[in-house]
Scaffold this motif. Structure first.
Motif, short mmCIF file in Angstrom:
data_model
loop_
_atom_site.label_atom_id
_atom_site.label_comp_id
_atom_site.label_asym_id
_atom_site.label_seq_id
_atom_site.Cartn_x
_atom_site.Cartn_y
_atom_site.Cartn_z
N ALA A 51 -5.93 11.39 -11.14
CA ALA A 51 -6.51 10.06 -11.20
C ALA A 51 -6.43 9.34 -9.86
CB ALA A 51 -5.82 9.23 -12.29
N LEU A 52 -5.26 9.50 -9.19
CA LEU A 52 -5.10 8.86 -7.88
C LEU A 52 -6.02 9.47 -6.83
CD1 LEU A 52 -1.22 8.41 -7.75
CD2 LEU A 52 -2.93 6.61 -7.83
N ARG A 55 -9.50 8.19 -7.44
CA ARG A 55 -9.63 6.80 -7.01
C ARG A 55 -9.68 6.71 -5.49
NH1 ARG A 55 -5.35 1.89 -8.22
NH2 ARG A 55 -6.61 0.21 -7.34
N GLN A 56 -8.90 7.52 -4.80
CA GLN A 56 -8.92 7.52 -3.34
C GLN A 56 -10.28 7.98 -2.82
OE1 GLN A 56 -5.57 9.19 -1.23
NE2 GLN A 56 -6.88 10.06 0.35
N GLU A 58 -13.16 7.67 -4.26
CA GLU A 58 -14.14 6.61 -4.47
C GLU A 58 -13.98 5.49 -3.45
OE1 GLU A 58 -17.19 4.32 -6.18
OE2 GLU A 58 -16.67 6.46 -6.28
N ILE A 59 -12.74 5.11 -3.16
CA ILE A 59 -12.51 4.06 -2.16
C ILE A 59 -12.95 4.52 -0.78
CG2 ILE A 59 -10.72 2.71 -0.99
CD1 ILE A 59 -9.25 2.55 -3.65
#
Length: 321
Positions: A51-52, A55-56, A58-59
């Motif tokens: 998940a992390l 998310r990274q 995407e950022i």
């Protein structure tokens, strides 16, 4: 966090982070050591880590888009003519199909070179007393092929620009701030200049002067010039005839051009063969700008109607109404 830093020469540098997160020590969590060792032995990845990472990613994607937007904005800011005092409109014309948009992007990379993350800006200075009709037609054609961010500005050197000139590139689009969504930037600046000027790469390219030369540049983004020298020379000859004799010549020169047009159009539907070319765009616009003739030969009249039926020439005619 990322940083935006000014550099020499007006450039802007955006530093992106190399790592976004620091993960807590999974071994330290109660009851996790056995599960973690078991996961390592079986090649599994902790769902929290997945998940992390997602998310990274995407950022980072959003940050690179922001970097592209800042670099594109820097191009406009460093343009020598950035002292315009009024932003009038910005518009987006998109492809009707994704396949057509994909072809457009590939063609731009081939024609102009690949410029990662940067919008290719075309900046044109034009005198409102001499509106460039050919450029409006070519802009309309470019919008049908590429995603074009179109804007009109008024330079402080002119005043009292007619409303139809302020809206000649279309209405402002709601996404005009998001430069990374576009392939081409088409900026028209109404300015007190003796000759039309175009700047494509403001850092590496000298300005192109003259409507005929700018039209040649823009048309090559739509279709290649004829590969054989004879056909290419024919197109160039008609373009020069349009601007130097139709637009700037006297009554005798204009009459001679009309006779030549009538003769050429008696042999083929278009001036340079079976397809529309820059020759047709230039001659149509210059004939329109010169005003209605008392008697237009039959072949020229048929050709004028054929041009108007295509719809590409609409912006030029509307501007003069």
């Amino acid at each position: 966090m990322y940083q935006v830093k000014p550099m020499c020469g007006g450039d802007i540098k955006v530093d992106l982070p190399t790592c976004m997160y620091k993960l807590a020590n999974i071994h330290a969590r109660p009851g996790n050591s056995c599960n973690f060792e078991h996961a390592l032995q079986n090649g599994e990845v902790d769902p929290a880590v997945r998940a992390l990472e997602a998310r990274q990613d995407e950022i980072m994607r959003k940050l690179y888009e922001l970097k592209a937007a800042v670099e594109g904005l820097a191009k406009t800011v460093t343009t020598p003519d950035a002292d315009m005092d009024l932003t009038v409109s910005g518009s987006l014309s998109s492809q009707s199909s994704s396949s057509a948009a994909f072809r457009g992007a590939a063609d731009l990379d081939t024609l102009l070179g690949k410029d990662l993350g940067a919008l290719r800006d075309i900046v044109i200075n034009a005198n409102p007393a001499q509106p460039p009709l050919t450029l409006l037609v070519l802009h309309n054609l470019l919008c049908q092929r590429y995603r074009v961010l179109s804007t009109v500005h008024v330079h402080s050197s002119v005043s009292g620009v007619p409303p139809q000139l302020l809206s000649c590139l279309g209405p402002r689009h709601s996404d005009s701030y998001a430069r990374h969504l576009f392939q081409l930037g088409f900026t028209l600046i109404w300015k007190d200049v003796s000759k039309l000027q175009m700047k494509f790469s403001v850092q590496n390219m000298c300005p192109i002067e003259g409507e005929a030369n700018v039209a040649r540049f823009l048309f090559k983004l739509l279709a290649p010039y004829p590969s054989d020298a004879v056909s290419a020379t024919l197109v160039d000859s008609w373009v020069d005839t349009a601007f130097f004799q139709l637009a700037e010549g006297g009554a005798k020169e204009r009459a001679a051009v009309l006779r030549a047009l009538n003769s050429a159009l008696g042999r083929a539907p278009w001036l340079a063969g079976r397809d529309v070319s820059l020759a047709d765009v230039a001659c149509y616009c210059c004939l329109l700008l010169a005003g209605p003739a008392s008697s237009v030969p039959a072949n020229v009249q048929r050709w004028l109607e054929s041009c108007e039926n295509l719809g590409h020439f609409g912006p030029a005619k509307v501007l003069l109404q």
